[in-house]
Each structure stands twice: as structure tokens, then as C-alpha cells.
Design an enzyme around this catalytic site. Structure first.
Site, short mmCIF file in Angstrom:
data_model
loop_
_atom_site.label_atom_id
_atom_site.label_comp_id
_atom_site.label_asym_id
_atom_site.label_seq_id
_atom_site.Cartn_x
_atom_site.Cartn_y
_atom_site.Cartn_z
N TYR A 91 5.59 -33.78 -124.00
CA TYR A 91 4.68 -34.56 -124.78
C TYR A 91 4.09 -33.86 -125.91
CZ TYR A 91 -0.14 -36.23 -125.09
OH TYR A 91 -1.39 -36.65 -125.42
N GLY A 98 -1.35 -39.25 -126.44
CA GLY A 98 -2.06 -40.28 -125.69
C GLY A 98 -1.51 -41.58 -125.41
#
Length: 535
Positions: A91, A98
Site C-alpha cells: 500500500y 485511500g
């Protein structure tokens, strides 16, 4: 002597009781440097900082990275480079952020991702944070990187430290964060030559600041854009300052309340050690001991012995309320220190170069410290609210036994009548501010971030409540000093309260409606904010 809003330079550091284990003398142990005792105080970041260390840096101490901290930072960066090279899905490294966390970002786009994160997250509004607040946040961010799980380059961390050393502090708008993102984004803008900084001379562009430092703007690499905006440095930095100011405020609250108690002829039995020992509270015990020491050998208290069965609650429960606030303070300090000792990045990198690991979790969410800040806010607001009740008793001739409103002369003088209004207004404002930020909630990022803890806003409003409480105590200090001036000359003050009274009168003269009282309040606030309460 006329009242003055300018006080002599205080003889003590505004942040006191700093843990000697993290400053000055220990630099030769953890940073390989020898320093003379006269050297500028420095905080060596080897093991995680505690809140006192962060507060020390916020107020001007140098931050020095130890060799082991540098090694941890380098190792984490090497792990990120392995993750990028092996295309391990992570990530914010090779995905969007997000709600875009499932969008894969190619290696050629990862620099652009890091830069774009800063640009899109720099959304702060309002007046800039104060200098010490921004320094505290930077110190907490460096502390987080030094855990060795974020993956930023050492040169990025060193540039943050250089900004602290140079006094070129990023301009950071105070509002716009529901958790942690915008404040650090504005700080990190300076690293890439964007945004603005401030120093003692004013405002300048970040590009100009880097030129002054003979440094080129950084080009952010993979993960760095996310790492510099992530985690809880904002709230831990601000919380460390809040703790430092609260510690001082609570000491002053004991001292000033003792002065009011003496003026109002309180019954010292309320502070009896054997009686207070029946309720289990470290804070209550400490406050009781402070009050007994402050009021020892008071002629006023001795003359009042046995005249009343018991005093009103704003007098006889000082140990209970101030003690409860001290217990909350101790718990909050423990939470903040735990937060500083924790890794609060997302994702976290770990493992070995041969087997790098990525943990994508929610460690950046500051639920525990947000709740702690809300609790500290309520505790400080309650201490200040009770101080206002004592101010009211001091100015009310129906209960004080002193001239109405502590005024000099007859009905032509209002004395402290309206100063009590100011205290009441500040108490009401604190009551509004003390509503818990932790419950504000909200939904962001297309339902991906559908629970918000508002930890940074909780810390910001705690600082505002503390400032209001300092002003309320300043008004009580002025009223108590004025009340001493109106006591019968044959009744002596306790030696310790007399020393405080004389210190106040050295800078602020008795009030006779002969000048705007606001100037006296400002001078008393400066006195409370900077001078030593005697412990």
C-alpha cells in the site's frame, strides 16, 4: 510599582523537569559526542523519545540522531528498495492511497505518486501553528522514522533535523486534519522546495530556505510521500507540549488555590494527611502534601481555626479535584509515551533483505491518544472552573469578609468585579471546547476511511483549553494578591504564600482602578506561564 506586561526573563526553563536520561550529559553515550556542561541542551534520539524529550526539542533543544537510529533508518529504506525491486504489493509503495489502494502504480510512476501525495494532502487552512508546535511535530516524526519501519531515506530525516537546527520552521496551517495528514504534508512540502518557512525575521519560500542551507530540494522516492504524511507525529508532538504546559499549570493551580484558601480563612483540617489517606489517589496525596507545605505556619489560618464546620466545595475539595487532574495527567503521559514508542506508519516494513515483509494495518489511527487528549482537556477545564468559583468568592463580600470586589475605596471603584466575568467567560468557552473530539466521527475517502478519531484536533483544543486555564489562574492570582493587601495587618501569611505574593508585587502593583486591568491580567499570565511556582 506600576503594573507591567513585560516581565523579567524567568530564571527557569519554560519546560521543566526534563528527564536527564535524554539530554546533554548522555550524548557521549548514545551519539558518540563529548559535550561540556555549558553546551546547548541536546536530545539524543537513540531509543524512542518520551514526551519530555519532545517538549525539550519543541522549545529549542537540538535533536541528534544516534548511530543506531541512523542504521535502523537505512535498513528500513533497504527493505523498501527490495519491495520495489521484487514488486511485492505494498500500500502506498506501488498502489494508490485511500480508496485507490487497489490501483497498482508502476515503478516509473512511484516518484510521481510520492510527490502528488504531498500536493494533494497539503490542504490546511487557518493561521499557522506556533513555532514550538511545529517543532514538536517534526521531532515526533523523526522519532517515528527512527524506529526503522517507515522506509524513508536517511537524507530526508537529516533534512528535517537540519530545519530544526537552522530555525527555518515550515509554515503549517492549524486546521484541516481529521487525524494526521495535512500538518505533516505542509512540513514535508519544504523538503521538496515547496511551501513556506518562517524564522525570526519573517516568512520565506521553501526554495529560498533550501538555498540558504545550500541544499537541493529532495526528489521523493517510493513510499516516502506516504511515510512523511502518515502516522501520529502531529498528535504526539502537540500532546507532548500539552503535557509540559499542564504539568506547570497544575503546580500553579495548587499554589494559587492555597493563596485563595488562606484569604478566605479556610479550615486546614480539610487537608489532613490521615484523612486524605483514606481515599486512594496518588494525585490527591500529592496535592494534599503541597497544600500543607504551602500553608504551614500561616497566621491567617491559625486565627481561623474552628470557626466553621467545613468550607464550600471549591475550597475543601482542592486535593480531590486537583488530585484527580494529576491522575489523569499521569495516565495521559503514559499513553503519549506509549505512542512515541510505537510504530505508527502504514504500511510498516520489516524482516530481512532476503525476506522483506509489509504489514498494511491501522497503526496510524490515534484512537488511544485522541481519547487521552479529550480526557486531559476535561481535567484541565475542571481545575479552571473551580478556580473561577474561588475568584467569585474572593470578590463577593457576602462570603469573603473583604471589601466588595476587592475594590479600593467606595462605590466609585469596581475593582475585580468584571475580571470575574472574564474568568466565567473563559470557563464557558472551555466547557464548549471540552466536548470530546473522539466522538465527532465522519466518513472520508469514498467509504474507505469510514471511522475517524480526530486525535490531532483533540490535541489542538487541549492546548487552547490549557491557555484559557492559565488565564483564569492568572486572574485568581491577581485577586488573591489583592485580597492579601486588604487583610488585617496583624494576620501573617504563610512563608511560602508570602513569597509568591511578594514575587507578584515585584512586577504588578496593587490595583486601584487606576489603569486598564487587562494589562495586569496579561502580566499575571506571563508570570504564571514563565515563573517558578516554588516546587
Amino acid at each position: 510599582m506600576l503594573a507591567s506586561s513585560v516581565l523579567p526573563t524567568p530564571s527557569i526553563d519554560p519546560i521543566h523537569s526534563i528527564n536527564p536520561a535524554v539530554i546533554g550529559a548522555d550524548l557521549s553515550d548514545c551519539c558518540g559526542e563529548e559535550r561540556s556542561p555549558a553546551a546547548v541542551s541536546s536530545v539524543c534520539l537513540d531509543k524512542p523519545l518520551d514526551w519530555r524529550g519532545v517538549a525539550q526539542i519543541a522549545n529549542g533543544a537540538r535533536l541528534v540522531l544516534s548511530p543506531s537510529a541512523r542504521s535502523r533508518i537505512d535498513h528500513a529504506r533497504a527493505l523498501v528498495e527490495q519491495i520495489v525491486e521484487r514488486r511485492i504489493r505494498a500500500y502506498g509503495v506501488n498502489t494508490g492511497v485511500g480508496a485507490l489502494c487497489d490501483v497498482v502504480v508502476s515503478p516509473s510512476e512511484q516518484r510521481a505518486l510520492s510527490r502528488n501525495i504531498l500536493m494533494s494532502h497539503s490542504v490546511g487552512v487557518g493561521e499557522p501553528l506556533r513555532r514550538e508546535e511545529t517543532r514538536a511535530i517534526i521531532a515526533a516524526a523523526v522519532n517515528n522514522f527512527a524506529h526503522g519501519h517507515s522506509g524513508v531515506r536517511l537524507e530526508l530525516v537529516e533534512l528535517l533535523v537540519t530545519l530544526l537546527d537552522s530555525g527555518l520552521i515550515p509554515e503549517v496551517p492549524a486546521f484541516g486534519s481529521v487525524g494526521y495528514l495535512s500538518h505533516m504534508a505542509h512540513i514535508a512540502l519544504v523538503l521538496i522546495g515547496e511551501g513556506f518557512v518562517r524564522d525570526d525575521t519573517g516568512r520565506m519560500s521553501a526554495a529560498g530556505a533550501l538555498q540558504r542551507l545550500a541544499r537541493e530540494p529532495l526528489v521523493l522516492e517510493a513510499k516516502e510521500g506516504l511515510s512523511v504524511v502518515n502516522g501520529t507525529p502531529c498528535v504526539t508532538g502537540l500532546a507532548s507540549l500539552a503535557l509540559a504546559r499542564t504539568e506547570r499549570l497544575l503546580e500553579w493551580a495548587d499554589t494559587i488555590s492555597a493563596m485563595s484558601f488562606e484569604n478566605l480563612r479556610g479550615q486546614a483540617a480539610a487537608f489532613d494527611a490521615d484523612s486524605l489517606a483514606l481515599r486512594i489517589s496518588p494525585g490527591l496525596s500529592l496535592v494534599g502534601a503541597h497544600l500543607r507545605a504551602l500553608l504551614a505556619d500561616s497566621g491567617i489560618i491559625a486565627a481561623s481555626f474552628g470557626r466553621k464546620t467545613q468550607d464550600p466545595l471549591s475550597l475543601r475539595t482542592i486535593p480531590h479535584v486537583h488530585g484527580a487532574a494529576r491522575d489523569v495527567f499521569a495516565t495521559t503521559a503514559e499513553v503519549v509515551n506509549r505512542e512515541l514508542a510505537s510504530v505508527t506508519d502504514n504500511p510498516v516494513v520489516a524482516g530481512t533483505l532476503a525476506s522483506p515483509r509489509v504489514f498494511s494495518q491501522a497503526h496510524a489511527v490515534g484512537a488511544s491518544i485522541g481519547l487521552a487528549m479529550d480526557s486531559l482537556s476535561t481535567a484541565v477545564a475542571e481545575v479552571a472552573a473551580m478556580a473561577e468559583r474561588r475568584i467569585d468568592r474572593l470578590v463577593n463580600p457576602l462570603v469573603s469578609g473583604l471589601p466588595a470586589f476587592l475594590a479600593d475605596g467606595g462605590g466609585t471603584c469596581s475593582g475585580f468585579m468584571i475580571a470575574q466575568y472574564t474568568a466565567a467567560s473563559l470557563v464557558a468557552h472551555n466547557r464548549r471546547l471540552a466536548m470530546p473530539a473522539s466522538l465527532d466521527g465522519g466518513i472520508t475517502s469514498g467509504l474507505q476511511e469510514d471511522h475517524l478519531c480526530h486525535a490531532t484536533p483533540a490535541a489542538l483544543k487541549a492546548l487552547e483549553i490549557i491557555a484559557n486555564a492559565e488565564r483564569i489562574l492568572a486572574i485568581e492570582l491577581l485577586a488573591a494578591a489583592q485580597a492579601y493587601d486588604l487583610q488585617p495587618a496583624d494576620l501573617s501569611r504563610a512563608p511560602k504564600t508570602d513569597a509568591i505574593y511578594r514575587s507578584v508585587r515585584a512586577v504588578i502593583s496593587q490595583y486601584r482602578d487606576d489603569r486598564p486591568l487587562a494589562g495586569d491580567i496579561a502580566a499575571a499570565w506571563a508570570f504564571v506561564h514563565e515563573a517558578n511556582p516554588g516546587f
